[in-house]
Design a protein around this motif. Sequence first.
Motif, mmCIF file in Angstrom:
data_model
loop_
_atom_site.group_PDB
_atom_site.id
_atom_site.type_symbol
_atom_site.label_atom_id
_atom_site.label_comp_id
_atom_site.label_asym_id
_atom_site.label_seq_id
_atom_site.Cartn_x
_atom_site.Cartn_y
_atom_site.Cartn_z
ATOM 1 N N HIS A 123 -6.597 -1.746 -9.967
ATOM 2 C CA HIS A 123 -5.680 -1.004 -10.872
ATOM 3 C C HIS A 123 -4.566 -0.211 -10.230
ATOM 4 N N ALA A 124 -4.470 -0.579 -8.864
ATOM 5 C CA ALA A 124 -3.316 0.006 -8.141
ATOM 6 C C ALA A 124 -2.151 -0.480 -8.357
ATOM 7 N N ASP A 125 -1.068 -0.066 -7.879
ATOM 8 C CA ASP A 125 0.172 -0.440 -8.008
ATOM 9 C C ASP A 125 0.542 -1.868 -7.322
ATOM 10 N N ARG A 126 0.807 -2.862 -8.027
ATOM 11 C CA ARG A 126 0.425 -4.245 -7.295
ATOM 12 C C ARG A 126 1.611 -4.274 -6.348
ATOM 13 N N HIS A 127 2.608 -3.889 -6.333
ATOM 14 C CA HIS A 127 3.773 -3.883 -5.400
ATOM 15 C C HIS A 127 3.427 -3.117 -4.158
ATOM 16 N N ASP A 128 2.977 -1.895 -4.234
ATOM 17 C CA ASP A 128 2.604 -1.247 -3.262
ATOM 18 C C ASP A 128 1.518 -1.737 -2.515
ATOM 19 N N LEU A 129 0.485 -2.442 -3.561
ATOM 20 C CA LEU A 129 -0.830 -2.702 -2.774
ATOM 21 C C LEU A 129 -0.471 -4.031 -1.907
ATOM 22 N N THR A 130 0.516 -4.742 -2.447
ATOM 23 C CA THR A 130 0.872 -6.039 -1.729
ATOM 24 C C THR A 130 1.575 -5.573 -0.142
ATOM 25 N N VAL A 131 2.529 -4.963 -0.538
ATOM 26 C CA VAL A 131 3.352 -4.474 0.695
ATOM 27 C C VAL A 131 2.406 -3.769 1.993
ATOM 28 N N ASN A 132 1.407 -2.986 1.506
ATOM 29 C CA ASN A 132 0.589 -2.488 2.194
ATOM 30 C C ASN A 132 -0.444 -3.548 2.828
ATOM 31 N N ILE A 133 -1.054 -4.291 2.092
ATOM 32 C CA ILE A 133 -1.946 -5.408 2.725
ATOM 33 C C ILE A 133 -1.299 -6.260 3.602
ATOM 34 N N LEU A 134 -0.179 -6.880 2.949
ATOM 35 C CA LEU A 134 0.620 -7.755 3.941
ATOM 36 C C LEU A 134 1.317 -7.235 5.247
ATOM 37 N N GLY A 135 1.818 -5.927 5.198
ATOM 38 C CA GLY A 135 2.630 -5.381 6.023
ATOM 39 C C GLY A 135 1.681 -4.812 6.998
ATOM 40 N N GLN A 136 0.499 -4.140 6.525
ATOM 41 C CA GLN A 136 -0.229 -3.638 7.620
ATOM 42 C C GLN A 136 -1.407 -4.366 7.873
ATOM 43 N N LEU A 137 -2.131 -5.115 7.383
ATOM 44 C CA LEU A 137 -3.188 -6.023 7.708
ATOM 45 C C LEU A 137 -2.994 -7.124 7.916
ATOM 46 N N ALA A 138 -1.896 -7.978 7.352
ATOM 47 C CA ALA A 138 -1.425 -9.120 7.843
ATOM 48 C C ALA A 138 -0.678 -9.127 9.119
ATOM 49 N N LEU A 139 0.655 -8.655 8.745
ATOM 50 C CA LEU A 139 1.865 -8.656 9.951
ATOM 51 C C LEU A 139 1.113 -7.638 11.060
ATOM 52 N N GLY A 140 0.505 -6.417 10.450
ATOM 53 C CA GLY A 140 0.266 -5.195 11.432
ATOM 54 C C GLY A 140 -1.186 -5.559 12.376
ATOM 55 N N THR A 141 -1.923 -6.253 11.721
ATOM 56 C CA THR A 141 -3.181 -6.406 12.373
ATOM 57 C C THR A 141 -3.534 -7.868 12.687
ATOM 58 N N LEU A 142 -3.585 -8.821 11.816
ATOM 59 C CA LEU A 142 -3.988 -10.126 11.775
ATOM 60 C C LEU A 142 -3.121 -10.874 12.777
ATOM 61 N N VAL A 143 -1.668 -10.745 12.674
ATOM 62 C CA VAL A 143 -0.770 -11.258 13.778
ATOM 63 C C VAL A 143 -0.984 -11.028 15.185
ATOM 64 N N PRO A 144 -0.957 -9.874 15.268
ATOM 65 C CA PRO A 144 -1.272 -9.427 16.886
ATOM 66 C C PRO A 144 -2.387 -9.866 17.427
ATOM 67 N N ILE A 145 -3.546 -9.677 16.871
ATOM 68 C CA ILE A 145 -4.964 -10.143 17.213
ATOM 69 C C ILE A 145 -4.911 -11.447 17.421
ATOM 70 N N LEU A 146 -4.553 -12.225 16.343
ATOM 71 C CA LEU A 146 -4.565 -13.847 16.730
ATOM 72 C C LEU A 146 -3.375 -14.106 17.626
ATOM 73 N N GLY A 147 -2.488 -13.614 17.818
ATOM 74 C CA GLY A 147 -1.346 -13.748 19.045
ATOM 75 C C GLY A 147 -1.985 -13.477 20.380
ATOM 76 N N LEU A 148 -2.969 -12.670 20.306
ATOM 77 C CA LEU A 148 -3.658 -12.176 21.311
ATOM 78 C C LEU A 148 -4.723 -13.217 22.022
ATOM 79 N N VAL A 149 -5.304 -13.286 21.057
ATOM 80 C CA VAL A 149 -6.632 -14.270 21.088
ATOM 81 C C VAL A 149 -6.103 -15.656 21.644
ATOM 82 N N VAL A 150 -5.261 -16.047 20.813
ATOM 83 C CA VAL A 150 -4.730 -17.424 21.103
ATOM 84 C C VAL A 150 -3.752 -17.471 22.394
ATOM 85 N N GLY A 151 -2.883 -16.527 22.361
ATOM 86 C CA GLY A 151 -1.743 -16.487 23.558
ATOM 87 C C GLY A 151 -2.379 -16.562 25.045
ATOM 88 N N THR A 152 -3.277 -15.629 25.012
ATOM 89 C CA THR A 152 -4.227 -15.678 26.311
ATOM 90 C C THR A 152 -5.145 -16.642 26.537
#
Length: 242
Positions: A44-73
């Motif tokens: 029931h959270a605000d859908r816009h804020d929830l989307t920005v938080n999840i995609l900004g912090q979990l996807a772009l802020g966590t998923l991408v650097p972790i995968l980039g590190l695992v794969v790049g190295t």
Amino acid sequence: MQPLFLVTVARLTVRGLLGRRRGILLLIVPVLLLAISVIGRFSHADRHDLTVNILGQLALGTLVPILGLVVGTGVIATEIDDGSIVYLLAKPLPRWKIITTKLAVAVVTTWVFAAVPTLLAGLVLYGTKDNLAVAFTVGTLVAGAAYSAVFLLLGVVTRHAVVAGLAYALVWESLVGNFVKGAKTLSIQQWGLSLAKSVAADGAIDATVAVRVAVPLLILVTLAATVFASVRLAGFTTVAED
């Protein structure tokens, strides 16, 4: 014009990258992202804020650097550590082509395991509204390429590439970058966020770094890391021949 891509090297790199436990590791965070997105879809959270938080912090802020590190190295550091890189360097192949091929594998792999889940997560959470799903996908694409190049370079220049990569992603970007305004200018995550903002609807995403600054820095860092890694790898052959 000579091709930048070595098919045989790419095939062996993919096999080594995905044929071990690393392949399972690559799936953990994307699956977690999608699971959280499905749960968030029914919250029931605000859908816009929830989307920005999840995609900004979990996807772009966590998923991408972790995968980039695992794969790049992973595309080269393992070969250097176990000495198998010698067999590849013994071939009459331009060292820069080895780097560009391995970088291509790293970038595509990061895109598959990061950008695709980000797009799906965005569509699940918010549909096509405000172009958020596509915007964050673009952000993960450009950030993923830059992370791959930087972490590939670390894999060539140091045996402690994972530690160095974690220090950058966790200390610099997550801590210093989030609390020191000027440091955000030197953050790949913030550059990706800037590109995402330029694609999304007006006011849908906030970004500190202007896109006119982010784009040149993304290109510069990616190219510089690739060139430096090529030069460094060429030095390996000199040492071996001596």
